[in-house]
Design an enzyme around this catalytic site. Structure first.
Site, mmCIF file in Angstrom:
data_model
loop_
_atom_site.group_PDB
_atom_site.id
_atom_site.type_symbol
_atom_site.label_atom_id
_atom_site.label_comp_id
_atom_site.label_asym_id
_atom_site.label_seq_id
_atom_site.Cartn_x
_atom_site.Cartn_y
_atom_site.Cartn_z
ATOM 1 N N LYS A 22 0.836 -1.215 0.000
ATOM 2 C CA LYS A 22 0.000 0.000 0.000
ATOM 3 C C LYS A 22 0.866 1.259 0.000
ATOM 4 C CE LYS A 22 -1.671 1.602 4.050
ATOM 5 N NZ LYS A 22 -1.438 3.013 4.412
ATOM 6 N N ASN A 23 1.850 1.292 0.908
ATOM 7 C CA ASN A 23 2.589 2.536 1.086
ATOM 8 C C ASN A 23 3.569 2.819 -0.047
ATOM 9 O OD1 ASN A 23 1.142 3.130 3.305
ATOM 10 N ND2 ASN A 23 2.693 2.467 4.789
ATOM 11 N N CYS A 117 -3.916 13.015 12.744
ATOM 12 C CA CYS A 117 -4.700 11.784 12.625
ATOM 13 C C CYS A 117 -4.576 11.010 13.926
ATOM 14 C CB CYS A 117 -4.269 10.958 11.418
ATOM 15 S SG CYS A 117 -2.686 10.187 11.629
ATOM 16 N N ARG A 122 1.422 14.561 13.082
ATOM 17 C CA ARG A 122 1.908 14.360 11.723
ATOM 18 C C ARG A 122 1.951 15.639 10.881
ATOM 19 N NH1 ARG A 122 -0.552 8.915 9.351
ATOM 20 N NH2 ARG A 122 1.412 8.839 8.232
ATOM 21 N N ASP A 308 4.723 0.314 11.871
ATOM 22 C CA ASP A 308 3.477 -0.259 11.337
ATOM 23 C C ASP A 308 3.279 -1.725 11.744
ATOM 24 O OD1 ASP A 308 2.918 2.144 10.160
ATOM 25 O OD2 ASP A 308 3.480 1.541 8.125
ATOM 26 N N ARG A 400 -8.768 -0.233 4.349
ATOM 27 C CA ARG A 400 -7.845 0.753 3.791
ATOM 28 C C ARG A 400 -6.534 0.099 3.377
ATOM 29 N NH1 ARG A 400 -7.351 6.301 6.955
ATOM 30 N NH2 ARG A 400 -5.987 6.552 5.165
HETATM 31 C C1 EPZ Z 1 4.708 6.629 6.267
HETATM 32 O O1 EPZ Z 1 4.086 7.750 6.863
HETATM 33 C C2 EPZ Z 1 3.663 5.543 6.190
HETATM 34 N N1 EPZ Z 1 2.542 6.012 5.389
HETATM 35 C C3 EPZ Z 1 3.195 5.173 7.587
HETATM 36 O O2 EPZ Z 1 2.274 4.094 7.482
HETATM 37 C C4 EPZ Z 1 4.407 4.740 8.407
HETATM 38 O O3 EPZ Z 1 3.998 4.475 9.718
HETATM 39 C C5 EPZ Z 1 5.474 5.831 8.406
HETATM 40 O O4 EPZ Z 1 5.811 6.175 7.035
HETATM 41 C C6 EPZ Z 1 6.744 5.451 9.132
HETATM 42 O O5 EPZ Z 1 7.296 4.299 8.559
HETATM 43 C C7 EPZ Z 1 2.590 5.998 4.078
HETATM 44 O O6 EPZ Z 1 3.586 5.651 3.483
HETATM 45 C C8 EPZ Z 1 1.371 6.409 3.342
HETATM 46 P P1 EPZ Z 1 7.061 9.935 8.341
HETATM 47 P P2 EPZ Z 1 4.769 9.160 6.830
HETATM 48 O O7 EPZ Z 1 6.998 11.176 7.530
HETATM 49 O O8 EPZ Z 1 5.509 9.334 5.562
HETATM 50 C C9 EPZ Z 1 7.146 13.297 11.721
HETATM 51 C C10 EPZ Z 1 0.230 2.953 7.776
HETATM 52 O O9 EPZ Z 1 -0.365 2.455 8.758
HETATM 53 N N2 EPZ Z 1 7.129 14.292 10.605
HETATM 54 O O10 EPZ Z 1 8.287 9.094 8.267
HETATM 55 O O11 EPZ Z 1 3.744 10.174 7.172
HETATM 56 C C11 EPZ Z 1 5.785 12.612 11.837
HETATM 57 O O12 EPZ Z 1 4.869 13.408 12.551
HETATM 58 C C12 EPZ Z 1 0.914 4.308 7.879
HETATM 59 O O13 EPZ Z 1 0.297 2.400 6.678
HETATM 60 C C13 EPZ Z 1 7.312 15.623 10.885
HETATM 61 O O14 EPZ Z 1 7.488 16.030 12.037
HETATM 62 O O15 EPZ Z 1 5.799 9.016 8.029
HETATM 63 C C14 EPZ Z 1 6.151 11.323 12.529
HETATM 64 O O16 EPZ Z 1 6.200 11.500 13.911
HETATM 65 C C15 EPZ Z 1 0.721 4.944 9.228
HETATM 66 N N3 EPZ Z 1 7.259 16.537 9.853
HETATM 67 C C16 EPZ Z 1 7.545 11.007 11.982
HETATM 68 O O17 EPZ Z 1 8.029 12.246 11.440
HETATM 69 C C17 EPZ Z 1 7.058 16.131 8.558
HETATM 70 O O18 EPZ Z 1 7.028 16.984 7.652
HETATM 71 C C18 EPZ Z 1 7.591 9.933 10.918
HETATM 72 O O19 EPZ Z 1 6.752 10.305 9.841
HETATM 73 C C19 EPZ Z 1 6.903 14.761 8.286
HETATM 74 C C20 EPZ Z 1 6.943 13.847 9.322
#
Ligand code: EPZ
Length: 421
Positions: A22-23, A117, A122, A308, A400
């Site tokens: 998915k991701n 969320c 996030r 995840d 989803r």
């Molecule tokens: C991706 O989310 C995945 N989603 C998530 O899967 C997964 O948990 C996550 O990566 C970590 O592996 C998709 O790919 C669609 P991040 P993403 O940016 O890209 C902070 C699922 O269940 N952050 O690495 O949003 C953020 O708040 C989902 O399939 C900032 O502060 O993850 C978090 O605490 C859930 N500022 C951390 O970084 C930003 O601009 C990691 O987020 C971006 C992120």
């Protein structure tokens, strides 16, 4: 609303074929906006989220067709309006990833901010900083990001991510493929989905080096072409079914997977007493007889233990002998499944970003519900191992991200069915 009913206590035996990730799929779909040529994604999972993004792409002007089989064709020959409204971004954060491709291609775009969320705030600050480093002018107005490329288009730049964000790395990488000159992304995330996206972009004509490492170099191109590309197998679906087998006991072969994408989980499962065997492109999960042993884990960016898979591991540790400490370091609010697991008889104490799970010999079925995808599936795992009936509500979370969940599990002997009302 649909519910899933599980009659627990049956071992799993047989094989489960793993779908595309998915991701990864969601980012590949967004990347299809970078070209006016047709993009065909094969091994495409059929999920509510990928359909939802397809709907946004169609609204932007792309022709999108799902099927036949696990495939999606996307042809963004033209963009009607570079605008992604609140409703289509709020419901699924991955929609935000259309921003960069739209600006790269159209020179400007207006995309809603996603908002928080269930698992955390996030923010998207790192995404926006990365686009600014490519010359985009960003303004926030009324909950929308308005981004404009300079005259002559985006230009390559140095992007140093304060945190190795998966989404920001992917967003920056795909946008930079159309930015003039060289872009360097430092402290890039190393998740397998990033290497997958890079491989697809390269097949479209992009020049990218280092995807999968902490430094990615991109030489921008004037245009990208079409492609037919297979989505990488879903490491989270793989890990989830592995833990379902670990929880119930049994012997299941997970087919068409990438063994090397789940090494941290395999180590933890081995320590817990589960046998994990690589058999070419398959992985065999076996647990017979003895009780699981408690193992501590801490979620980390790849190649560490995936956030995840944390909820599913907590479900598993609920049944282990001894106490397990589970630390969540990626998201600030990702223990919403703990109180629901407790309803099934688990003994879990949460303190900040740490949960202590004291294993119990048996869980007992109960009605439960969860607030996100991975939390929901952790309840399915607990329900499969519990005595009696478990009813999982809010099934739309599962839809989803898990394709044909009940059918895949039922094929291995689980007593699981969906009730629609
Ligand atoms: C991706 O989310 C995945 N989603 C998530 O899967 C997964 O948990 C996550 O990566 C970590 O592996 C998709 O790919 C669609 P991040 P993403 O940016 O890209 C902070 C699922 O269940 N952050 O690495 O949003 C953020 O708040 C989902 O399939 C900032 O502060 O993850 C978090 O605490 C859930 N500022 C951390 O970084 C930003 O601009 C990691 O987020 C971006 C992120």
């Amino acid at each position: 609303m649909d519910r899933i009913l599980i009659e627990g206590g049956h071992r799993l035996n047989g094989s489960i074929s793993i779908s595309g990730a998915k991701n990864s799929a969601l980012k590949l779909q967004a990347a299809a906006l970078l070209t006016d040529q047709p993009v065909e994604l094969t091994n495409m999972p059929r999920l509510a989220d990928t359909r939802f993004l397809a709907h946004l792409l169609a609204r932007l002007g792309a022709e999108v067709e799902e099927g036949p089989g696990p495939r999606m064709s996307i042809h963004a020959g033209r963009i009607d309006e570079a605008y992604a409204p609140y409703d289509l971004v709020r419901k699924m954060r991955a929609s935000f990833n259309v921003l960069g491709p739209l600006v790269a291609r159209e020179g400007q775009a207006r995309v809603s901010l996603p908002g928080g969320c269930a698992i955390g705030a996030r923010p998207v600050d790192l995404h926006l900083k990365a686009l600014e480093a490519l010359g985009a002018q960003i303004e926030l107005s009324e909950g929308y990001v308005e981004a404009k490329a300079p005259q002559g288009g985006l230009v390559g730049g140095e992007i140093e991510l304060a945190f190795a964000s998966v989404g920001a790395t992917e967003h920056a990488m795909m946008t930079a493929t159309l930015a003039r000159g060289e872009t360097v992304i430092d402290n890039a995330a190393r998740e397998p989905e990033i290497a997958d996206l890079a491989e697809c972009l390269v097949a479209m004509g992009a020049q990218i080096e280092g995807a999968g490492t902490s430094t990615i170099r991109i030489q921008g191109q004037a245009r990208l072409g079409g492609v037919s590309y297979p989505v990488v197998p879903d490491r989270i679906e793989t890990g989830t079914y592995a833990m379902a087998v670990a929880a119930t006991g049994g012997d299941v072969v997970l087919t068409q997977v990438r063994y090397d994408h789940n090494k941290a989980l395999w180590r933890a499962l081995n320590e817990a007493g589960v046998t994990v065997t690589q058999e070419g492109e398959n992985v065999r999960i076996t647990r017979n007889g003895s009780r699981l042993t408690a193992v501590d884990i801490e979620t980390q960016p790849f190649p560490g233990f995936a956030t995840d898979l944390q909820a599913q591991f907590m479900a598993l540790m609920s049944l282990a002998e001894g106490a397990s400490v589970i630390r969540e370091t990626i998201f600030e609010n990702r223990f919403m499944h703990a109180p629901e697991l407790t309803r099934l008889g688990a003994d879990i104490t949460v303190n900040g970003n740490e949960a202590v799970v004291r294993g119990v010999p048996t869980l007992r079925g109960a009605p439960v519900m969860a607030t996100d995808l991975r939390a929901s599936v952790s309840l399915v795992i607990a329900g499969l191992a519990a005595e009696g009936q478990t009813e999982v509500n809010r099934v739309y979370h599962l839809d989803r991200g898990f394709e044909r969940l009940e059918a895949k599990l039922a094929g291995c002997g689980a007593r699981i069915e969906r009730k629609s009302e």
